[in-house]
Design an enzyme around this catalytic site. Structure first.
Site, PDB file in Angstrom:
ATOM      1  CG  MET F   1      33.129  38.858  38.622  1.00  0.00           C
ATOM      2  SD  MET F   1      31.851  39.391  37.494  1.00  0.00           S
ATOM      3  CE  MET F   1      30.408  39.516  38.561  1.00  0.00           C
ATOM      4  N   PRO F   2      33.513  37.330  42.890  1.00  0.00           N
ATOM      5  CG  PRO F   2      32.295  36.344  44.605  1.00  0.00           C
ATOM      6  CD  PRO F   2      32.775  36.098  43.210  1.00  0.00           C
ATOM      7  CE1 TYR F   3      41.590  40.512  45.176  1.00  0.00           C
ATOM      8  CE2 TYR F   3      40.672  42.004  46.816  1.00  0.00           C
ATOM      9  CZ  TYR F   3      41.761  41.400  46.223  1.00  0.00           C
ATOM     10  OH  TYR F   3      43.028  41.679  46.668  1.00  0.00           O
ATOM     11  CB  VAL F  41      40.050  36.584  42.779  1.00  0.00           C
ATOM     12  CG1 VAL F  41      41.488  36.926  43.156  1.00  0.00           C
ATOM     13  CG2 VAL F  41      39.929  36.374  41.279  1.00  0.00           C
TER      14      VAL F  41
END
Lengths: 67, 67, 67, 67, 67, 67
Positions: F1-3, F41
């Site tokens: 889920m990191p960006y 992402v």
């Protein structure tokens, strides 16, 4: 209508200094590009020194080394 | 796969309101562009009123003036 | 006064769709948090598929694989 | 001179892990693009789970459901 | 070490004006917070008027209405 | 889920190099924080050298001076 984001390390920035940054950035956009101050947005992010890196190490570690 | 970032002043936004913003932004991207909700990311930043400026002054000062 | 940034891949988003995203995001902030539409800013970034990665690979490569 | 921003949920990331992220991102830019580590900036944002959404719901709610 | 991001609409900003923005923002951080200009980064994003919204509509539409 | 957002100057970065940056950043988050690559992402922004400043001047001017 411009949007300005200023990121600095969280190291005791005062409300007065933040006001100066907001005023200064807004004036800069008005002076250089004729932008309307009324719709110029400035957002200041203060980032913990553990969370800011430069030269491959955190600012926390740099401060400990006197940098 | 879209990424949405919402920045608002930190003035008592509740967890329920944040959930509505997340749901609403995700639905918007699905409705307008057919984007898959499963991979739509929404990040909400709450910014202290000292750190948000508009019209050349901080929101803190504007609130004191009743704006 | 909110600021909303929407990032999507550059894959033929029309001016009309962008208008819908702007309108939809502005309405969302007004509905959920009572924010004034007059000062709500929305910025849409279209990102080349080579420059967007998910699952460790670019969207360009994913599209070639039919994803 | 590159600027890297890493956003993750605020779920107990340690100072040591942050240092590894800073080192790793700086090394990545040096290895792939030959960028000078001395002027590579890395900023890590930790975001509350209420403020991060995916799949149309907050991470707080997902964690409660065991995701 | 500060990072400043300036977003404006893409409406004919010249290289000279960009240089003034870079110089002005760097000077502002040095003057107010004593930040070292050598490591102050400024990034200017020019955004198409279709992609920038305020008041719920795109700047393209506002320009057509003479705003 | 990191960006992860990587900003570099637009100076001939190839699609292959972009793929390496996407793969490298995704692997970094998996290795250090155990993040799931499937929802990590990565967005790469290439910025014109006129629009990137360091040390109070644009990278265009620095390149002309051999820096």
């Amino acid at each position: 209508m411009p949007y300005v984001n200023i990121k600095v390390t969280r190291e005791g920035v005062t409300a007065e200094q933040k006001s100066e940054l907001i005023k200064g950035a807004t004036d800069l956009l008005a002076r250089v590009l004729g932008k309307n101050p009324a719709t110029t947005v400035v957002v200041i992010d203060e980032v913990d020194t553990d969370n800011w890196g430069i030269g491959g190490e955190s600012v926390t570690k740099r401060r400990l080394r006197g940098l």
